[in-house]
Design a protein around this motif. Sequence first.
Motif, PDB file in Angstrom:
ATOM      1  N   MET B   1       0.842  -1.197   0.000  1.00 53.92           N
ATOM      2  CA  MET B   1       0.000   0.000   0.000  1.00 53.92           C
ATOM      3  C   MET B   1       0.879   1.249   0.000  1.00 53.92           C
ATOM      4  N   SER B   2       0.551   2.215  -0.853  1.00 58.10           N
ATOM      5  CA  SER B   2       1.402   3.400  -0.966  1.00 58.10           C
ATOM      6  C   SER B   2       1.335   4.216   0.321  1.00 58.10           C
ATOM      7  N   LEU B   3       2.405   4.989   0.556  1.00 57.20           N
ATOM      8  CA  LEU B   3       2.470   5.804   1.768  1.00 57.20           C
ATOM      9  C   LEU B   3       1.323   6.812   1.785  1.00 57.20           C
ATOM     10  N   TRP B   4       1.066   7.407   0.612  1.00 59.18           N
ATOM     11  CA  TRP B   4       0.038   8.439   0.536  1.00 59.18           C
ATOM     12  C   TRP B   4      -1.334   7.860   0.897  1.00 59.18           C
ATOM     13  N   PHE B   7      -1.791   7.228   4.544  1.00 63.14           N
ATOM     14  CA  PHE B   7      -2.060   8.450   5.283  1.00 63.14           C
ATOM     15  C   PHE B   7      -3.476   8.952   5.031  1.00 63.14           C
ATOM     16  N   ASN B   8      -3.853   8.878   3.752  1.00 55.34           N
ATOM     17  CA  ASN B   8      -5.031   9.584   3.287  1.00 55.34           C
ATOM     18  C   ASN B   8      -6.357   8.928   3.668  1.00 55.34           C
ATOM     19  N   GLN B   9      -6.345   7.582   3.740  1.00 55.84           N
ATOM     20  CA  GLN B   9      -7.644   6.897   3.805  1.00 55.84           C
ATOM     21  C   GLN B   9      -8.422   7.196   5.089  1.00 55.84           C
ATOM     22  N   GLY B  10      -7.694   7.497   6.198  1.00 60.78           N
ATOM     23  CA  GLY B  10      -8.387   7.698   7.470  1.00 60.78           C
ATOM     24  C   GLY B  10      -9.120   9.023   7.566  1.00 60.78           C
ATOM     25  N   VAL B 123       6.649  -0.072   9.322  1.00 58.19           N
ATOM     26  CA  VAL B 123       6.555   0.965  10.356  1.00 58.19           C
ATOM     27  C   VAL B 123       6.089   2.305   9.795  1.00 58.19           C
ATOM     28  N   LEU B 124       6.716   2.740   8.672  1.00 56.30           N
ATOM     29  CA  LEU B 124       6.397   4.072   8.154  1.00 56.30           C
ATOM     30  C   LEU B 124       4.929   4.160   7.735  1.00 56.30           C
ATOM     31  N   ASN B 125       4.452   3.119   7.021  1.00 57.40           N
ATOM     32  CA  ASN B 125       3.036   3.102   6.638  1.00 57.40           C
ATOM     33  C   ASN B 125       2.139   3.163   7.865  1.00 57.40           C
ATOM     34  N   SER B 126       2.528   2.423   8.920  1.00 56.37           N
ATOM     35  CA  SER B 126       1.695   2.359  10.111  1.00 56.37           C
ATOM     36  C   SER B 126       1.644   3.700  10.827  1.00 56.37           C
ATOM     37  N   ILE B 127       2.798   4.400  10.852  1.00 57.64           N
ATOM     38  CA  ILE B 127       2.808   5.724  11.479  1.00 57.64           C
ATOM     39  C   ILE B 127       1.888   6.655  10.691  1.00 57.64           C
ATOM     40  N   LEU B 128       2.011   6.596   9.337  1.00 61.46           N
ATOM     41  CA  LEU B 128       1.164   7.476   8.511  1.00 61.46           C
ATOM     42  C   LEU B 128      -0.309   7.119   8.668  1.00 61.46           C
ATOM     43  N   ASP B 129      -0.599   5.816   8.791  1.00 60.43           N
ATOM     44  CA  ASP B 129      -1.984   5.408   9.034  1.00 60.43           C
ATOM     45  C   ASP B 129      -2.464   6.008  10.357  1.00 60.43           C
ATOM     46  N   VAL B 131      -1.357   8.741  11.811  1.00 56.89           N
ATOM     47  CA  VAL B 131      -1.546  10.192  11.657  1.00 56.89           C
ATOM     48  C   VAL B 131      -2.868  10.471  10.938  1.00 56.89           C
ATOM     49  N   GLY B 132      -3.114   9.736   9.844  1.00 59.12           N
ATOM     50  CA  GLY B 132      -4.339   9.952   9.066  1.00 59.12           C
ATOM     51  C   GLY B 132      -5.586   9.657   9.871  1.00 59.12           C
ATOM     52  N   MET B 133      -5.580   8.517  10.562  1.00 58.81           N
ATOM     53  CA  MET B 133      -6.747   8.148  11.378  1.00 58.81           C
ATOM     54  C   MET B 133      -6.968   9.166  12.501  1.00 58.81           C
ATOM     55  N   SER B 134      -5.864   9.646  13.100  1.00 55.79           N
ATOM     56  CA  SER B 134      -5.991  10.647  14.157  1.00 55.79           C
ATOM     57  C   SER B 134      -6.587  11.931  13.615  1.00 55.79           C
ATOM     58  N   LEU B 135      -6.139  12.313  12.406  1.00 54.94           N
ATOM     59  CA  LEU B 135      -6.692  13.527  11.798  1.00 54.94           C
ATOM     60  C   LEU B 135      -8.182  13.340  11.532  1.00 54.94           C
ATOM     61  N   GLY B 136      -8.555  12.158  11.027  1.00 58.15           N
ATOM     62  CA  GLY B 136      -9.965  11.888  10.771  1.00 58.15           C
ATOM     63  C   GLY B 136     -10.784  11.945  12.051  1.00 58.15           C
TER      64      GLY B 136
END
Lengths: 160, 196
Positions: B1-4, B7-10, B123-129, B131-136
């Motif tokens: 899954m891409s980094l973007w 991050f974005n889906q959440g 790890v990096l994908n999970s951190i971005l996930d 961040v995205g979920m927290s923003l959502g």
Amino acid sequence: MLGRNYLGAGENVGKIFKLGIILAVFCVISAGGLAIVYMYTQPKIVLNSQLALEGSKKAVLPPSGKGQAIAVSPRGYGGPIEMLVGVDPVGKVSGVKILSQRETPGLGANIVKPKFLDQFKGKSLKDPLEPKKDIDAITGATISSRAVCVGVKEALRKAK
Amino acid sequence: MSLWKSFNQGIIKENPVLRLMIGLCPVLAVSNNAINALGMSVAVAFVLICSNAVVAMIRKTTPDEIRIPIFIIVISTFVTISDYVMNAFTPDLYAALGVFVPLIVVNCIILGRAEAFAYRNPVLNSILDGVGMSLGFALALISIGVIREVLGAGSVFGIALFNPAVAATIMVLPPGAFITIGVLMAALNKFENKVQ
């Protein structure tokens, strides 16, 4: 058959033991981390609550600082109302502060406002201390208003 | 899954509150004003990002059978840290959020992301996930908080806008939370239908 069963059980015990060790390691790491955070934050937490209590005492006592600050917790509409009542040396209320309450937001929670609490200043046990008599109750929050009156009365009695 | 995409889906597409409808209990409870909503969002973001990162780091050494208890240990460690830190440095906010800070430990968003995402991704994908979920989560919680505070108390972030006597008190009481969440979900669905 018996032997295999026994062996199977033995393997199981070994695995459970291994998993238990792994869990224990995680717990130890977590507890160690928390101990460090606790060490750094605990003095600050204790200091905060002391400062808050001292600040509240100062706020309810007369400017001279004489008198007693009495903590009472009458039963309100949403649970106990923790409050601090300042009583001056002649037995009159010098100030009231609500420390914590769970009254209805927008109605009963308005008991924390100075407009309501300042009415108690100068009252003593000789006053009726009741809503609609000498205290203006908050609209829609008779129970909360009465609870504060009960608390003030109780503090005045304790001060004697 | 891409980094973007991680991050974005959440944020909108899989918004935890308005789309996945998880973690609703704290959302209902602490969204009665904007400040509480913001404080809760920050605490959840801290716990979610840290737990996602740690779960992704240890995912290859974690035995499958005991992954859930290990997730819970990781999550509760970070919840306790944020509990201590908030109590020490923001005592007023801590008093306002009350029992909902320790209850972050059972917030389904956090365990859900550990199990569904961080356990299976780098790890990096999970951190971005995280961040995205927290923003959502923050987006939903703060929108609800602002709407309820404006309509129910006539103020926003504690700044008075109009006379609170004409405000609809029901909006800062529990029913107001259900009404606001329902209306926001409907609005989001309508918006998505239009986009498609």
